[in-house]
Design a protein around this motif. Structure first.
Motif, PDB file in Angstrom:
ATOM      1  N   ALA A 129      23.367  47.148  60.670  1.00  0.00           N
ATOM      2  CA  ALA A 129      22.598  47.115  59.410  1.00  0.00           C
ATOM      3  C   ALA A 129      21.746  45.774  59.486  1.00  0.00           C
ATOM      4  CB  ALA A 129      23.320  47.482  58.033  1.00  0.00           C
ATOM      5  N   PRO A 130      20.721  45.549  59.203  1.00  0.00           N
ATOM      6  CA  PRO A 130      19.966  44.540  58.962  1.00  0.00           C
ATOM      7  C   PRO A 130      20.308  43.908  57.516  1.00  0.00           C
ATOM      8  CG  PRO A 130      18.222  46.274  58.480  1.00  0.00           C
ATOM      9  CD  PRO A 130      19.523  47.169  58.992  1.00  0.00           C
ATOM     10  N   GLY A 131      19.990  42.583  57.615  1.00  0.00           N
ATOM     11  CA  GLY A 131      20.068  41.780  56.410  1.00  0.00           C
ATOM     12  C   GLY A 131      21.594  41.190  56.026  1.00  0.00           C
ATOM     13  N   ALA A 132      21.549  40.511  54.852  1.00  0.00           N
ATOM     14  CA  ALA A 132      22.767  40.027  54.214  1.00  0.00           C
ATOM     15  C   ALA A 132      23.511  40.859  53.639  1.00  0.00           C
ATOM     16  CB  ALA A 132      22.509  38.722  53.862  1.00  0.00           C
ATOM     17  N   LEU A 133      24.939  40.692  53.623  1.00  0.00           N
ATOM     18  CA  LEU A 133      25.717  41.812  52.937  1.00  0.00           C
ATOM     19  C   LEU A 133      26.034  41.200  51.796  1.00  0.00           C
ATOM     20  CD1 LEU A 133      27.641  44.069  52.739  1.00  0.00           C
ATOM     21  CD2 LEU A 133      29.314  42.845  53.963  1.00  0.00           C
ATOM     22  N   VAL A 134      25.926  41.800  50.532  1.00  0.00           N
ATOM     23  CA  VAL A 134      26.384  41.465  49.189  1.00  0.00           C
ATOM     24  C   VAL A 134      27.312  42.396  48.667  1.00  0.00           C
ATOM     25  CG1 VAL A 134      23.948  39.884  48.825  1.00  0.00           C
ATOM     26  CG2 VAL A 134      24.185  42.160  48.259  1.00  0.00           C
ATOM     27  N   VAL A 135      28.068  41.958  47.747  1.00  0.00           N
ATOM     28  CA  VAL A 135      29.089  42.736  46.975  1.00  0.00           C
ATOM     29  C   VAL A 135      29.257  42.580  45.723  1.00  0.00           C
ATOM     30  CG1 VAL A 135      30.530  42.819  49.233  1.00  0.00           C
ATOM     31  CG2 VAL A 135      31.067  41.221  47.671  1.00  0.00           C
ATOM     32  N   ARG A 136      29.664  43.838  44.969  1.00  0.00           N
ATOM     33  CA  ARG A 136      29.750  43.442  43.762  1.00  0.00           C
ATOM     34  C   ARG A 136      31.072  44.507  43.238  1.00  0.00           C
ATOM     35  NH1 ARG A 136      23.930  45.499  40.822  1.00  0.00           N
ATOM     36  NH2 ARG A 136      22.827  43.584  41.622  1.00  0.00           N
ATOM     37  N   PRO A 137      31.790  43.529  42.146  1.00  0.00           N
ATOM     38  CA  PRO A 137      33.099  44.342  41.943  1.00  0.00           C
ATOM     39  C   PRO A 137      32.648  45.453  41.081  1.00  0.00           C
ATOM     40  CG  PRO A 137      32.681  42.515  40.675  1.00  0.00           C
ATOM     41  CD  PRO A 137      31.766  42.584  41.391  1.00  0.00           C
ATOM     42  N   GLU A 138      33.588  46.458  41.349  1.00  0.00           N
ATOM     43  CA  GLU A 138      33.256  47.829  40.336  1.00  0.00           C
ATOM     44  C   GLU A 138      33.509  47.507  38.696  1.00  0.00           C
ATOM     45  OE1 GLU A 138      32.306  50.589  41.319  1.00  0.00           O
ATOM     46  OE2 GLU A 138      32.773  50.989  43.086  1.00  0.00           O
ATOM     47  N   ARG A 139      32.875  48.095  37.901  1.00  0.00           N
ATOM     48  CA  ARG A 139      33.137  48.120  36.407  1.00  0.00           C
ATOM     49  C   ARG A 139      34.476  47.867  36.019  1.00  0.00           C
ATOM     50  NH1 ARG A 139      29.504  51.972  33.049  1.00  0.00           N
ATOM     51  NH2 ARG A 139      27.852  50.857  34.308  1.00  0.00           N
ATOM     52  N   GLU A 140      34.929  47.127  35.189  1.00  0.00           N
ATOM     53  CA  GLU A 140      36.089  47.002  34.567  1.00  0.00           C
ATOM     54  C   GLU A 140      37.094  46.561  35.662  1.00  0.00           C
ATOM     55  OE1 GLU A 140      36.436  46.726  31.596  1.00  0.00           O
ATOM     56  OE2 GLU A 140      34.339  47.709  31.223  1.00  0.00           O
ATOM     57  N   THR A 141      36.657  46.015  36.964  1.00  0.00           N
ATOM     58  CA  THR A 141      37.835  45.689  37.941  1.00  0.00           C
ATOM     59  C   THR A 141      37.664  44.235  38.181  1.00  0.00           C
ATOM     60  OG1 THR A 141      37.418  47.875  39.126  1.00  0.00           O
ATOM     61  CG2 THR A 141      38.397  46.193  40.159  1.00  0.00           C
ATOM     62  N   ALA A 142      38.864  43.415  37.874  1.00  0.00           N
ATOM     63  CA  ALA A 142      38.790  42.100  38.212  1.00  0.00           C
ATOM     64  C   ALA A 142      38.858  41.610  39.707  1.00  0.00           C
ATOM     65  CB  ALA A 142      40.004  41.537  37.767  1.00  0.00           C
ATOM     66  N   LEU A 143      37.953  41.073  39.942  1.00  0.00           N
ATOM     67  CA  LEU A 143      37.710  40.509  41.449  1.00  0.00           C
ATOM     68  C   LEU A 143      38.533  39.300  41.836  1.00  0.00           C
ATOM     69  CD1 LEU A 143      36.671  41.265  44.331  1.00  0.00           C
ATOM     70  CD2 LEU A 143      34.589  40.076  43.606  1.00  0.00           C
ATOM     71  N   VAL A 144      39.714  39.194  42.633  1.00  0.00           N
ATOM     72  CA  VAL A 144      40.385  37.994  43.064  1.00  0.00           C
ATOM     73  C   VAL A 144      39.646  37.306  43.882  1.00  0.00           C
ATOM     74  CG1 VAL A 144      42.666  37.179  43.618  1.00  0.00           C
ATOM     75  CG2 VAL A 144      42.497  39.233  42.209  1.00  0.00           C
ATOM     76  N   VAL A 145      39.558  35.838  43.775  1.00  0.00           N
ATOM     77  CA  VAL A 145      38.839  35.018  44.789  1.00  0.00           C
ATOM     78  C   VAL A 145      40.031  34.039  45.043  1.00  0.00           C
ATOM     79  CG1 VAL A 145      36.929  33.593  45.057  1.00  0.00           C
ATOM     80  CG2 VAL A 145      36.643  35.436  43.765  1.00  0.00           C
ATOM     81  N   ARG A 146      40.147  33.792  46.241  1.00  0.00           N
ATOM     82  CA  ARG A 146      41.065  32.843  46.733  1.00  0.00           C
ATOM     83  C   ARG A 146      40.433  31.686  47.518  1.00  0.00           C
ATOM     84  NH1 ARG A 146      46.241  34.641  46.069  1.00  0.00           N
ATOM     85  NH2 ARG A 146      46.063  37.154  45.646  1.00  0.00           N
ATOM     86  N   ALA A 147      41.116  30.568  47.814  1.00  0.00           N
ATOM     87  CA  ALA A 147      40.654  29.585  48.461  1.00  0.00           C
ATOM     88  C   ALA A 147      40.480  29.803  50.085  1.00  0.00           C
ATOM     89  CB  ALA A 147      41.746  28.318  47.990  1.00  0.00           C
ATOM     90  N   ARG A 148      41.472  30.671  50.396  1.00  0.00           N
ATOM     91  CA  ARG A 148      41.442  31.065  51.935  1.00  0.00           C
ATOM     92  C   ARG A 148      42.182  32.410  51.796  1.00  0.00           C
ATOM     93  NH1 ARG A 148      45.161  26.871  50.788  1.00  0.00           N
ATOM     94  NH2 ARG A 148      47.383  27.292  51.215  1.00  0.00           N
ATOM     95  N   PRO A 149      42.196  33.143  52.977  1.00  0.00           N
ATOM     96  CA  PRO A 149      42.779  34.358  53.079  1.00  0.00           C
ATOM     97  C   PRO A 149      44.459  34.052  52.862  1.00  0.00           C
ATOM     98  CG  PRO A 149      41.284  34.001  54.906  1.00  0.00           C
ATOM     99  CD  PRO A 149      41.126  32.710  54.248  1.00  0.00           C
ATOM    100  N   HIS A 150      44.892  34.906  51.784  1.00  0.00           N
ATOM    101  CA  HIS A 150      46.020  34.807  51.387  1.00  0.00           C
ATOM    102  C   HIS A 150      46.490  33.535  50.511  1.00  0.00           C
ATOM    103  CE1 HIS A 150      47.100  38.433  53.871  1.00  0.00           C
ATOM    104  NE2 HIS A 150      46.725  37.695  54.773  1.00  0.00           N
ATOM    105  N   GLY A 151      45.345  32.696  50.236  1.00  0.00           N
ATOM    106  CA  GLY A 151      45.950  31.380  49.630  1.00  0.00           C
ATOM    107  C   GLY A 151      45.777  31.593  48.197  1.00  0.00           C
ATOM    108  N   PRO A 152      45.959  30.434  47.527  1.00  0.00           N
ATOM    109  CA  PRO A 152      46.028  30.456  46.109  1.00  0.00           C
ATOM    110  C   PRO A 152      44.446  30.766  45.146  1.00  0.00           C
ATOM    111  CG  PRO A 152      45.456  28.234  46.774  1.00  0.00           C
ATOM    112  CD  PRO A 152      45.688  28.867  48.074  1.00  0.00           C
ATOM    113  N   VAL A 153      44.838  31.462  44.410  1.00  0.00           N
ATOM    114  CA  VAL A 153      43.564  32.103  43.411  1.00  0.00           C
ATOM    115  C   VAL A 153      42.775  31.033  42.829  1.00  0.00           C
ATOM    116  CG1 VAL A 153      43.074  33.686  41.543  1.00  0.00           C
ATOM    117  CG2 VAL A 153      44.951  34.212  43.011  1.00  0.00           C
TER     118      VAL A 153
END
Length: 275
Positions: A74-98
Motif C-alpha cells: 500500500a502506498p503512503g505512510a502508515l498512521v494509527v489511531r487508538p479506538e475510542r475509550e481505549t488507552a494506548l500504551v507507548v513505551r520507550a522501546r519494545p517491552h520497555g518502560p511506559v
C-alpha cells in the motif's frame, strides 16, 4: 441360333429405365430408414445445445489477493489511531518502560494520530511528542486497539532555503515561503509529524489564522520564554517575519498558505526538517 440384334434406340431406352429404377430403389430405402416419431411423423434430428463462454472485455481479471498484497504494498505512510475509550500504551522501546498512555484525543482536542516510522515484528515505532526529538515511542500492535490508515501527503522544510514543500506521493503540490527560528533558538531538524490543526485565534493574535502543531520540541528556548516548548507551523501578526530568521523556533507562514495546509495536510503526516 443367331445373335439377337437390337436397334441403338432400344438400348438407350433400356439403360435409361435401369438408371431410373436404381434411383427409385435408393430413395425408398432412405425413406424407410428415417426415424419416426410416435405420431407417425418424422422425428427431428437432435442438435446438441452449446452454451457460449462469456468473456468480459471491459473489466480485467482480478489479481489474487495474496499476490497483490506481496507485490503491491500500500502506498503512503502508515498512521494509527487508538479506538475510542481505549488507552494506548507507548513505551520507550519494545517491552520497555511506559512513557505515556494516550487517549482518543490530544491535549489540544484533536484525534490522536501517530505516524508509524518503523516496525519490529508486532511493535510499531511511532513519532510522538511524548519522547524527545529523534526518538520513537513503541506500541504493541497486537495488544492495542488501533485503526490504521495511510497518507501520501508529506512536508519537507528546508531551513537554508526557508521553504516548505508539500508533496503527495512523488508530486509537489505547493512550495511556500516560511520564517524560521533565530540563530539562538534555531528550528530543530529531524523527522516529525503533524499532531494537531488548530485555530490561531484560540491562542493569541501572534499565531495568525491557523496552527499546525508538530511532534517536535524546542530544546533551545529563549531566556524568559513561557510559551511552552512545542514547535508548530503557524501564522503571524507581523507579515515581514515570513522568510526571516526571527522566531523562537516555529516556522511562520502567510495566512493564505496556512489555510491551504489546514485543508490539505492530514493529521499524522510526516514532516522532515533539514538544514
Amino acid at each position: 441360333m443367331g445373335r439377337l440384334y437390337l436397334p441403338p434406340q432400344v438400348l438407350v431406352a433400356v439403360a435409361l429405365l435401369a438408371a431410373i429404377g436404381t434411383m427409385l430403389t435408393l430413395l425408398a430405402q432412405r425413406a424407410g430408414a428415417e426415424p419416426r416419431a410416435r405420431d407417425g411423423g418424422p422425428r427431428a434430428a437432435h442438435i446438441p445445445e452449446v452454451v457460449p463462454r462469456v468473456v468480459s472485455v471491459t473489466a480485467p481479471a482480478e489479481e489474487p489477493p495474496a499476490r497483490a498484497a506481496s507485490s503491491r504494498p500500500a502506498p503512503g505512510a502508515l498512521v494509527v489511531r487508538p479506538e475510542r475509550e481505549t488507552a494506548l500504551v507507548v513505551r520507550a522501546r519494545p517491552h520497555g518502560p511506559v512513557v505515556a498512555r494516550l487517549g482518543a484525543r490530544t491535549e489540544f482536542g484533536s484525534p490522536t494520530t501517530l505516524l508509524v516510522a518503523e516496525r519490529r515484528g508486532r511493535w510499531y515505532g511511532v513519532v510522538t511528542t511524548h519522547v524527545r526529538n529523534g526518538r520513537l515511542g513503541w506500541v504493541d500492535a497486537r495488544r492495542s486497539q488501533l485503526r490504521e490508515a495511510r497518507t501520501r501527503v508529506r512536508l519537507t522544510l528546508d531551513l537554508s532555503a526557508r521553504r516548505l514543500v508539500v508533496h503527495r506521493g512523488g508530486r509537489v503540490l505547493r512550495r511556500l515561503r516560511v520564517g524560521i527560528g533565530r540563530p539562538s533558538s534555531p528550528t530543530p531538524v529531524g523527522r516529525f509529524a503533524v499532531t494537531d490543526k488548530l485555530a490561531g485565534a484560540r491562542f493569541g493574535p501572534y499565531y495568525g489564522c491557523c496552527i499546525l502543531a508538530l511532534s517536535a520540541h524546542q530544546p533551545d528556548l529563549p531566556p524568559g520564554w513561557r510559551g511552552g516548548d512545542r514547535i508548530a507551523i503557524h501564522g503571524t501578526d507581523d507579515p515581514s517575519s515570513v522568510g526571516a530568521a526571527v522566531s523562537a523556533g516555529c516556522p511562520r507562514a502567510r495566512a493564505v498558505d496556512l489555510r491551504y495546509l489546514v485543508r490539505t495536510v492530514p493529521l499524522g503526516a510526516p514532516v522532515v526538517v533539514r538544514r
